[in-house]
Write a protein that holds these residues in place. Structure first.
Motif, PDB file in Angstrom:
ATOM      1  N   GLN A  90      19.095   8.437  11.104  1.00 33.00           N
ATOM      2  CA  GLN A  90      20.526   8.436  10.786  1.00 33.00           C
ATOM      3  C   GLN A  90      20.934   7.073  10.195  1.00 33.00           C
ATOM      4  N   GLN A  91      20.439   5.990  10.819  1.00 38.14           N
ATOM      5  CA  GLN A  91      20.622   4.648  10.244  1.00 38.14           C
ATOM      6  C   GLN A  91      19.513   4.469   9.213  1.00 38.14           C
ATOM      7  N   PHE A  92      19.807   3.854   8.089  1.00 37.89           N
ATOM      8  CA  PHE A  92      18.833   3.849   6.994  1.00 37.89           C
ATOM      9  C   PHE A  92      17.696   2.837   7.210  1.00 37.89           C
ATOM     10  N   HIS A  93      17.957   1.783   7.997  1.00 39.45           N
ATOM     11  CA  HIS A  93      16.943   0.764   8.306  1.00 39.45           C
ATOM     12  C   HIS A  93      16.306   0.162   7.056  1.00 39.45           C
ATOM     13  N   LEU A  94      17.140  -0.193   6.088  1.00 45.05           N
ATOM     14  CA  LEU A  94      16.634  -0.854   4.883  1.00 45.05           C
ATOM     15  C   LEU A  94      16.766  -2.371   5.052  1.00 45.05           C
ATOM     16  N   LEU A  95      15.821  -3.109   4.480  1.00 43.50           N
ATOM     17  CA  LEU A  95      15.894  -4.570   4.554  1.00 43.50           C
ATOM     18  C   LEU A  95      16.841  -5.078   3.465  1.00 43.50           C
ATOM     19  N   PRO A  96      17.876  -5.844   3.842  1.00 45.34           N
ATOM     20  CA  PRO A  96      18.959  -6.180   2.912  1.00 45.34           C
ATOM     21  C   PRO A  96      18.548  -7.011   1.706  1.00 45.34           C
ATOM     22  N   ARG A  97      17.495  -7.834   1.847  1.00 41.51           N
ATOM     23  CA  ARG A  97      17.124  -8.732   0.737  1.00 41.51           C
ATOM     24  C   ARG A  97      16.105  -8.115  -0.206  1.00 41.51           C
ATOM     25  N   GLY A 142      24.598   7.599   0.521  1.00 43.16           N
ATOM     26  CA  GLY A 142      23.672   8.655   0.097  1.00 43.16           C
ATOM     27  C   GLY A 142      22.461   8.094  -0.632  1.00 43.16           C
ATOM     28  N   GLU A 143      22.697   7.078  -1.472  1.00 46.30           N
ATOM     29  CA  GLU A 143      21.586   6.445  -2.205  1.00 46.30           C
ATOM     30  C   GLU A 143      20.661   5.707  -1.236  1.00 46.30           C
ATOM     31  N   GLN A 144      21.255   5.035  -0.233  1.00 49.77           N
ATOM     32  CA  GLN A 144      20.422   4.338   0.757  1.00 49.77           C
ATOM     33  C   GLN A 144      19.545   5.328   1.525  1.00 49.77           C
ATOM     34  N   GLN A 145      20.115   6.493   1.841  1.00 51.62           N
ATOM     35  CA  GLN A 145      19.310   7.493   2.561  1.00 51.62           C
ATOM     36  C   GLN A 145      18.208   8.047   1.665  1.00 51.62           C
ATOM     37  N   ARG A 146      18.480   8.126   0.356  1.00 47.79           N
ATOM     38  CA  ARG A 146      17.431   8.579  -0.576  1.00 47.79           C
ATOM     39  C   ARG A 146      16.291   7.559  -0.642  1.00 47.79           C
ATOM     40  N   VAL A 147      16.634   6.266  -0.574  1.00 50.89           N
ATOM     41  CA  VAL A 147      15.589   5.233  -0.519  1.00 50.89           C
ATOM     42  C   VAL A 147      14.754   5.423   0.751  1.00 50.89           C
ATOM     43  N   PRO A 165      19.668  13.079   9.644  1.00 55.10           N
ATOM     44  CA  PRO A 165      19.625  12.318   8.387  1.00 55.10           C
ATOM     45  C   PRO A 165      20.934  12.306   7.612  1.00 55.10           C
ATOM     46  N   THR A 166      21.848  13.234   7.930  1.00 53.36           N
ATOM     47  CA  THR A 166      23.132  13.279   7.212  1.00 53.36           C
ATOM     48  C   THR A 166      24.285  12.800   8.078  1.00 53.36           C
ATOM     49  N   GLY A 167      23.959  12.278   9.262  1.00 52.06           N
ATOM     50  CA  GLY A 167      24.987  11.921  10.248  1.00 52.06           C
ATOM     51  C   GLY A 167      25.985  10.878   9.782  1.00 52.06           C
ATOM     52  N   ASN A 168      25.567   9.981   8.868  1.00 54.98           N
ATOM     53  CA  ASN A 168      26.449   8.892   8.417  1.00 54.98           C
ATOM     54  C   ASN A 168      26.992   9.104   7.016  1.00 54.98           C
ATOM     55  N   LEU A 169      26.898  10.340   6.506  1.00 58.49           N
ATOM     56  CA  LEU A 169      27.203  10.547   5.094  1.00 58.49           C
ATOM     57  C   LEU A 169      28.421  11.428   4.872  1.00 58.49           C
ATOM     58  N   ASP A 170      29.056  11.242   3.702  1.00 60.25           N
ATOM     59  CA  ASP A 170      30.148  12.136   3.312  1.00 60.25           C
ATOM     60  C   ASP A 170      29.544  13.472   2.851  1.00 60.25           C
ATOM     61  N   THR A 171      30.405  14.466   2.640  1.00 57.22           N
ATOM     62  CA  THR A 171      29.943  15.828   2.354  1.00 57.22           C
ATOM     63  C   THR A 171      29.072  15.906   1.106  1.00 57.22           C
ATOM     64  N   LYS A 172      29.470  15.209   0.040  1.00 56.86           N
ATOM     65  CA  LYS A 172      28.704  15.262  -1.211  1.00 56.86           C
ATOM     66  C   LYS A 172      27.299  14.674  -1.010  1.00 56.86           C
ATOM     67  N   GLU A 174      25.738  14.351   1.805  1.00 56.63           N
ATOM     68  CA  GLU A 174      25.070  15.255   2.748  1.00 56.63           C
ATOM     69  C   GLU A 174      24.347  16.368   1.985  1.00 56.63           C
ATOM     70  N   GLU A 175      25.074  16.966   1.035  1.00 55.55           N
ATOM     71  CA  GLU A 175      24.506  18.061   0.229  1.00 55.55           C
ATOM     72  C   GLU A 175      23.316  17.569  -0.598  1.00 55.55           C
ATOM     73  N   GLU A 176      23.424  16.365  -1.144  1.00 54.65           N
ATOM     74  CA  GLU A 176      22.325  15.790  -1.944  1.00 54.65           C
ATOM     75  C   GLU A 176      21.069  15.610  -1.089  1.00 54.65           C
ATOM     76  N   ILE A 177      21.255  15.087   0.129  1.00 56.52           N
ATOM     77  CA  ILE A 177      20.107  14.826   1.011  1.00 56.52           C
ATOM     78  C   ILE A 177      19.443  16.142   1.431  1.00 56.52           C
ATOM     79  N   VAL A 178      20.256  17.127   1.788  1.00 60.73           N
ATOM     80  CA  VAL A 178      19.695  18.434   2.176  1.00 60.73           C
ATOM     81  C   VAL A 178      18.949  19.054   1.002  1.00 60.73           C
ATOM     82  N   SER A 179      19.499  18.912  -0.194  1.00 56.93           N
ATOM     83  CA  SER A 179      18.868  19.445  -1.402  1.00 56.93           C
ATOM     84  C   SER A 179      17.504  18.786  -1.641  1.00 56.93           C
ATOM     85  N   ILE A 180      17.419  17.462  -1.426  1.00 57.32           N
ATOM     86  CA  ILE A 180      16.141  16.748  -1.585  1.00 57.32           C
ATOM     87  C   ILE A 180      15.126  17.243  -0.553  1.00 57.32           C
TER      88      ILE A 180
END
Length: 203
Positions: A90-97, A142-147, A165-172, A174-180
């Motif tokens: 749910q949290q993307f856990h990306l390294l900021p730098r 949504g882009e961060q979750q795609r990464v 995986p869609t817990g922190n996302l807006d509806t649009k 959310e749909e993109e992530i489910v589609s992927i």
């Protein structure tokens, strides 16, 4: 592909015991897209962690392609985790730098591989080629979750495990992530997703 029999897991905090799983049995075939549902605190994430070799059950049997996982050493479990499972949280856990491409390539770097061609391929697969050099703070949720999904794919795992995986996302988004995820499933990936949202599970 996966067979759990009578899996039990109890956590102890001080003198309090919490039984997260009690005699859970299930079978998952190769190429299935499975949703694990239930209210908060019902043991969904614990089950996902056991399926993804992040935790061990107290008792019961876990067979993956006829191999008994509960008998593996910690090292063997870590190897299985790196080779067989890809995680999306749910949290993307990306390294900021790091850029999107570098974040997607982290598992390759940990495995001692310096080239990021596989990461580039996976970034393309999730539709982020144009954003590959951007850092997380320059990307939408949504882009961060795609990464994060691209990162989960770089080692070509057998199973994708997605915890809300869609817990922190807006509806649009959310749909993109489910589609992927649906697209990955069509390509043959086995996907196990924890969710409490019925409309997500219906996919």
């Amino acid at each position: 592909m996966i067979e759990l029999k009578n899996i039990t897991k109890t956590y102890k905090t001080g003198k309090v015991e919490v039984q997260a799983l009690r005699n859970v049995s299930l079978k998952i075939a190769p190429g299935e897209f499975v949703a694990i549902m239930g209210p908060s605190g019902s043991g969904k994430s614990t089950l996902l962690h056991i399926l993804g070799f992040l935790d061990r059950p107290d008792s019961g049997s876990y067979n993956l392609e006829k191999r008994e996982i509960t008998k593996l050493t910690d090292n063997e479990l870590a190897i299985a985790r790196n080779r067989l499972a890809g995680f999306v949280f749910q949290q993307f856990h990306l390294l900021p730098r790091m850029s999107a491409l570098e974040n997607a390539g982290l598992p390759l770097i940990y495995a001692g591989k310096r080239h990021l061609e596989k990461a580039r391929e996976k970034i393309k697969e999730v539709g982020l080629t144009e954003r590959a050099s951007h850092r997380p703070n320059e990307l939408s949720g949504g882009e961060q979750q795609r990464v994060a999904i691209a990162r989960s794919l770089v080692n070509e795992p057998l199973i994708i495990l997605a915890d809300e995986p869609t817990g922190n996302l807006d509806t649009k988004s959310e749909e993109e992530i489910v589609s992927i995820l649906e697209n990955l499933n069509r390509k043959g990936k086995t996907i196990i997703m924890v969710t409490h949202e019925k409309e997500i599970a219906q996919h």
